[in-house]
Design an enzyme around this catalytic site. Structure first.
Site, PDB file in Angstrom:
ATOM      1  N   LYS A  37       0.879  -1.024  -0.388  1.00 51.71           N
ATOM      2  CA  LYS A  37      -0.066  -0.051   0.118  1.00 51.71           C
ATOM      3  C   LYS A  37       0.922   1.060   0.179  1.00 51.71           C
ATOM      4  CE  LYS A  37      -0.212   0.330   4.951  1.00 51.71           C
ATOM      5  NZ  LYS A  37      -1.357  -0.070   6.600  1.00 51.71           N
ATOM      6  N   ARG A  41     -10.242   0.423  14.493  1.00 51.98           N
ATOM      7  CA  ARG A  41     -10.409   1.291  13.507  1.00 51.98           C
ATOM      8  C   ARG A  41     -11.427   0.353  12.753  1.00 51.98           C
ATOM      9  NH1 ARG A  41      -4.159   1.322  11.092  1.00 51.98           N
ATOM     10  NH2 ARG A  41      -4.443  -0.770  10.570  1.00 51.98           N
ATOM     11  N   HIS A  92      -5.021  -7.097  12.997  1.00 50.32           N
ATOM     12  CA  HIS A  92      -3.629  -6.292  13.132  1.00 50.32           C
ATOM     13  C   HIS A  92      -3.680  -5.619  15.099  1.00 50.32           C
ATOM     14  CE1 HIS A  92      -1.140  -3.920  11.382  1.00 50.32           C
ATOM     15  NE2 HIS A  92      -1.491  -2.295  12.302  1.00 50.32           N
ATOM     16  N   ARG A 130       2.089 -10.852   7.864  1.00 50.10           N
ATOM     17  CA  ARG A 130       2.032  -8.675   6.787  1.00 50.10           C
ATOM     18  C   ARG A 130       3.311  -7.879   7.028  1.00 50.10           C
ATOM     19  NH1 ARG A 130      -2.787  -9.248   8.921  1.00 50.10           N
ATOM     20  NH2 ARG A 130      -2.843  -7.335  10.093  1.00 50.10           N
ATOM     21  N   TYR A 134      15.632  30.877   2.899  1.00 54.46           N
ATOM     22  CA  TYR A 134      13.520  31.463   3.272  1.00 54.46           C
ATOM     23  C   TYR A 134      14.021  32.069   5.006  1.00 54.46           C
ATOM     24  CZ  TYR A 134      11.456  31.052  -1.087  1.00 54.46           C
ATOM     25  OH  TYR A 134      10.725  30.073  -1.409  1.00 54.46           O
ATOM     26  N   CYS A 145      13.416  24.028   1.494  1.00 56.14           N
ATOM     27  CA  CYS A 145      12.406  24.732   0.366  1.00 56.14           C
ATOM     28  C   CYS A 145      12.213  22.970  -0.216  1.00 56.14           C
ATOM     29  CB  CYS A 145      12.898  25.588  -1.034  1.00 56.14           C
ATOM     30  SG  CYS A 145      15.084  26.968  -0.330  1.00 56.14           S
ATOM     31  N   ASP A 197      11.447  23.209  -3.351  1.00 54.31           N
ATOM     32  CA  ASP A 197      12.179  22.407  -4.796  1.00 54.31           C
ATOM     33  C   ASP A 197      13.665  22.102  -4.591  1.00 54.31           C
ATOM     34  OD1 ASP A 197       9.653  22.306  -5.917  1.00 54.31           O
ATOM     35  OD2 ASP A 197      10.369  25.033  -6.076  1.00 54.31           O
TER      36      ASP A 197
END
Length: 360
Positions: free
Chosen positions: A36, A128, A155, A211, A254, A301, A303
């Site tokens: 997942k 859950r 779980h 799992r 920044y 930042c 990027d």
């Protein structure tokens, strides 16, 4: 002309296969491998393709119907288990794809098509999803009567903690449900252990699958790291995109959080928080460049980020390692960012290209 990615996540086939082998041996059963969240950030297609060849991998577990459809298309005929409820409209399509469906109520059991395969979801204390133990036997019995019951699962909420008392209680509740279910033509595929459960308990009575999530990708809680020799699967690198000198007294990035105490050679690196590198690591983060560990300067930042490379022979295009399987790991980055490995890995963005290497 191909436009290259600025950052790459290199996946070690050897590390993944070694982890899966170790985990399956300790659990004593085949694995239902969770893939997942883009295989915990590692790349769904890449991990499924690699893991499908492993003899200890029975099938794949996913969290959403779209993930289920993607995995079913990648490996037709291989078991795919959906761990969270689909909508009623999605059930027929998923059943047609062979996806194993989670069931936690009589209504859900009665709504399944006759060709579906179901895994009974039992809530043993996570609160859950799932049927409470007192209701789960009735739901499982209905599924068995219809010939649809293939598996049952729960779980653990605390199996990765030093105190295992509640995990033991969850296991007792689950095994009580399993013992009350009617016999099925094939042995019921019961599964409970996540990575923490495998590392803490080893083989568990009555279980036929396990799992392991993050453990499959090389990570374990500190108190369990010596249990198995797991190796992180991913190394993350980016490239130097710019070099310049910040003069003494000048600030970098920044908000002017970092000021050069003397003339400082600065490398700008093509990765940032939009790619998944945590902004909260500002002021603490380091990278590996030119054979040394060097600090990230100023605010990270969207990027880009900047690194002190004073005294190093660094050129444009040189690789910068953000994390690897040793020396500087995802655990370090998560600590700097006040978060956990799960969040760092699953937050890795689509601009980062996933590539497979041997990783020996």
């Amino acid at each position: 002309m191909t436009l290259a990615a600025r950052a790459h996540a290199c996946l070690s086939d050897a590390a993944l296969h070694g982890n899966l082998t170790q985990l399956s041996r300790r659990a004593g059963v085949p694995l239902l491998l969770p893939v997942k969240a883009n295989a915990y950030g590692h790349g769904l297609r890449q991990i499924v393709t690699l893991a499908a060849a492993h003899p200890d991998v029975w099938g794949f577990a996913v969290a959403t119907p779209r993930e289920a459809a993607q995995v079913a298309a990648l490996i037709p005929g291989r078991p795919v288990v959906l761990l969270t409820p689909p909508t009623p409209a999605e059930v027929p399509l998923l059943a047609d794809l062979g996806v194993r469906l989670p069931v936690a109520s009589l209504q859900e059991a009665d709504a399944l098509p006759a060709h579906a395969r179901a895994h009974l979801k039992v809530d043993t204390g996570m609160n859950r999803l799932g049927a409470r133990p007192e209701d789960a036997v009735q739901v499982g019995t209905r599924l068995a009567e219809r010939g649809l019951l293939e598996g049952a699962y729960t779980h653990f909420a605390t199996a990765d903690e030093p105190d295992l008392s509640f995990a033991h209680e969850q296991l007792r509740r689950f095994q009580s449900v399993l013992g009350a279910l009617p016999a099925t033509p094939q042995p019921l595929l019961a599964h409970a252990s996540n990575g923490g459960g495998i590392l803490s308990f080893g083989a568990l009575p009555g279980m036929r699958l396990a799992r392991p999530g993050l453990a499959s990708y090389g990570f374990a809680p500190p108190h369990l790291r010596s249990t198995l020799p797991l190796r992180p699967v991913m190394t993350l690198t980016a490239q130097v995109t710019h070099l310049h000198t910040a003069q003494a007294g000048e600030t970098v990035s920044y908000n002017g959080l970092w000021r050069a105490p003397s003339d400082t050679r600065v490398a700008t690196v093509g990765i940032g928080y939009a790619d998944g590198y945590p902004r909260n690591a500002t002021g603490r983060a380091h990278v590996l460049i030119g054979g040394e560990r060097r600090p990230v300067l100023g605010r990270i930042c969207m990027d880009q980020l900047m690194v002190d490379v004073t005294g190093l022979d660094v050129q444009l295009g040189d690789p910068v390692t953000l994390w690897t399987d040793h020396d500087l790991t995802v655990t370090d980055v998560a600590t700097w960012g006040d978060t956990i490995e799960y969040e760092v890995l699953t937050g890795l963005g689509e601009r980062v290209e996933r590539v497979v290497g041997s990783g020996e």
